[in-house]
Design an enzyme around this catalytic site. Sequence first.
Site, PDB file in Angstrom:
ATOM      1  N   ILE A  34      -4.318   3.787  -5.725  1.00  0.00           N
ATOM      2  CA  ILE A  34      -5.428   4.655  -6.105  1.00  0.00           C
ATOM      3  C   ILE A  34      -6.579   4.590  -5.091  1.00  0.00           C
ATOM      4  O   ILE A  34      -7.402   5.510  -5.001  1.00  0.00           O
ATOM      5  CB  ILE A  34      -5.902   4.296  -7.532  1.00  0.00           C
ATOM      6  CG1 ILE A  34      -6.536   5.490  -8.226  1.00  0.00           C
ATOM      7  CG2 ILE A  34      -6.800   3.071  -7.550  1.00  0.00           C
ATOM      8  CD1 ILE A  34      -6.726   5.284  -9.729  1.00  0.00           C
ATOM      9  N   ASN A  91      -0.469 -10.116  -2.300  1.00  0.00           N
ATOM     10  CA  ASN A  91      -1.552 -11.052  -2.551  1.00  0.00           C
ATOM     11  C   ASN A  91      -1.189 -11.908  -3.761  1.00  0.00           C
ATOM     12  O   ASN A  91      -0.680 -11.398  -4.755  1.00  0.00           O
ATOM     13  CB  ASN A  91      -2.854 -10.291  -2.818  1.00  0.00           C
ATOM     14  CG  ASN A  91      -3.248  -9.410  -1.641  1.00  0.00           C
ATOM     15  OD1 ASN A  91      -3.102  -9.813  -0.496  1.00  0.00           O
ATOM     16  ND2 ASN A  91      -3.718  -8.207  -1.914  1.00  0.00           N
ATOM     17  N   VAL A 100      -4.645  -7.559  -9.580  1.00  0.00           N
ATOM     18  CA  VAL A 100      -3.825  -7.162 -10.731  1.00  0.00           C
ATOM     19  C   VAL A 100      -2.705  -8.196 -10.911  1.00  0.00           C
ATOM     20  O   VAL A 100      -1.887  -8.383 -10.003  1.00  0.00           O
ATOM     21  CB  VAL A 100      -3.237  -5.750 -10.537  1.00  0.00           C
ATOM     22  CG1 VAL A 100      -2.363  -5.375 -11.731  1.00  0.00           C
ATOM     23  CG2 VAL A 100      -4.340  -4.727 -10.328  1.00  0.00           C
ATOM     24  N   HIS A 104       3.238  -7.347  -7.140  1.00  0.00           N
ATOM     25  CA  HIS A 104       3.364  -6.082  -6.427  1.00  0.00           C
ATOM     26  C   HIS A 104       3.334  -6.312  -4.932  1.00  0.00           C
ATOM     27  O   HIS A 104       2.689  -7.234  -4.448  1.00  0.00           O
ATOM     28  CB  HIS A 104       2.258  -5.093  -6.828  1.00  0.00           C
ATOM     29  CG  HIS A 104       0.870  -5.644  -6.723  1.00  0.00           C
ATOM     30  ND1 HIS A 104       0.321  -6.494  -7.659  1.00  0.00           N
ATOM     31  CD2 HIS A 104      -0.090  -5.476  -5.774  1.00  0.00           C
ATOM     32  CE1 HIS A 104      -0.916  -6.809  -7.309  1.00  0.00           C
ATOM     33  NE2 HIS A 104      -1.191  -6.211  -6.168  1.00  0.00           N
ATOM     34  N   HIS A 106       2.365  -4.339  -1.418  1.00  0.00           N
ATOM     35  CA  HIS A 106       1.686  -3.188  -0.799  1.00  0.00           C
ATOM     36  C   HIS A 106       2.509  -2.740   0.406  1.00  0.00           C
ATOM     37  O   HIS A 106       2.910  -3.578   1.220  1.00  0.00           O
ATOM     38  CB  HIS A 106       0.306  -3.582  -0.277  1.00  0.00           C
ATOM     39  CG  HIS A 106      -0.675  -4.034  -1.317  1.00  0.00           C
ATOM     40  ND1 HIS A 106      -1.733  -3.250  -1.722  1.00  0.00           N
ATOM     41  CD2 HIS A 106      -0.777  -5.193  -2.011  1.00  0.00           C
ATOM     42  CE1 HIS A 106      -2.448  -3.913  -2.629  1.00  0.00           C
ATOM     43  NE2 HIS A 106      -1.887  -5.095  -2.819  1.00  0.00           N
TER      44      HIS A 106
HETATM   45  P1  AMP Z   1      -4.222  -6.620  -5.378  1.00  0.00           P
HETATM   46  O1  AMP Z   1      -5.618  -6.874  -4.908  1.00  0.00           O
HETATM   47  O2  AMP Z   1      -3.185  -7.075  -4.389  1.00  0.00           O
HETATM   48  O3  AMP Z   1      -3.994  -7.141  -6.775  1.00  0.00           O
HETATM   49  O4  AMP Z   1      -4.055  -5.052  -5.378  1.00  0.00           O
HETATM   50  C1  AMP Z   1      -4.258  -4.255  -6.489  1.00  0.00           C
HETATM   51  C2  AMP Z   1      -4.179  -2.826  -6.021  1.00  0.00           C
HETATM   52  O5  AMP Z   1      -3.994  -1.980  -7.139  1.00  0.00           O
HETATM   53  C3  AMP Z   1      -5.431  -2.328  -5.290  1.00  0.00           C
HETATM   54  O6  AMP Z   1      -5.080  -1.899  -3.979  1.00  0.00           O
HETATM   55  C4  AMP Z   1      -5.919  -1.159  -6.164  1.00  0.00           C
HETATM   56  O7  AMP Z   1      -6.447  -0.102  -5.428  1.00  0.00           O
HETATM   57  C5  AMP Z   1      -4.644  -0.767  -6.887  1.00  0.00           C
HETATM   58  N1  AMP Z   1      -4.816  -0.109  -8.192  1.00  0.00           N
HETATM   59  C6  AMP Z   1      -5.578  -0.515  -9.235  1.00  0.00           C
HETATM   60  N2  AMP Z   1      -5.450   0.316 -10.276  1.00  0.00           N
HETATM   61  C7  AMP Z   1      -4.564   1.269  -9.884  1.00  0.00           C
HETATM   62  C8  AMP Z   1      -4.006   2.426 -10.507  1.00  0.00           C
HETATM   63  N3  AMP Z   1      -4.324   2.774 -11.777  1.00  0.00           N
HETATM   64  N4  AMP Z   1      -3.129   3.189  -9.816  1.00  0.00           N
HETATM   65  C9  AMP Z   1      -2.804   2.855  -8.541  1.00  0.00           C
HETATM   66  N5  AMP Z   1      -3.280   1.781  -7.893  1.00  0.00           N
HETATM   67  C10 AMP Z   1      -4.157   1.008  -8.555  1.00  0.00           C
END
Ligand code: AMP
Length: 119
Positions: A34, A91, A100, A104, A106
């Site tokens: 996002i 991360n 989050v 995941h 990236h």
């Molecule tokens: P991290 O810091 O590795 O946990 O990355 C979390 C990622 O999730 C960040 O790059 C956010 O921009 C992304 N993110 C958070 N909410 C959403 C969402 N609803 N849809 C897509 N990406 C998201």
Amino acid sequence: MRYDPSNIFARILRGEIPNKTIYEDDYALAFHDITPQAPVHALVIPKGEFTDVHDFSLYAGAAQIAGFWQAVAATATKLGLEEKGFRAITNCKEHGGQEVPHFHVHILGGGPVGRMTGN
Ligand code: AMP
């Protein structure tokens, strides 16, 4: 860390929050970040309750692990990143800068993505 089923990626997997899907199979879902940090910025998440790469690597089954990484490759191919390449990063917890708490990866690409740490 216990898995928190209210995290935003769990809600995306349950269909409670929309996402811009790139690729999906039995093991993983890939969608556009996002807040993109590169011309192409995708996230690939497993369809299982894993908090981070450490948790996933220790406790996922062999089929889940293989399926997940094949989904990473399929996502990169679908995004047209196979020839020029990309960066795949994950991360992990507080010092890794994880926001989050659902594992995941990236995928960053679509142009040179700079030095690895940003320092
Ligand atoms: P991290 O810091 O590795 O946990 O990355 C979390 C990622 O999730 C960040 O790059 C956010 O921009 C992304 N993110 C958070 N909410 C959403 C969402 N609803 N849809 C897509 N990406 C998201």
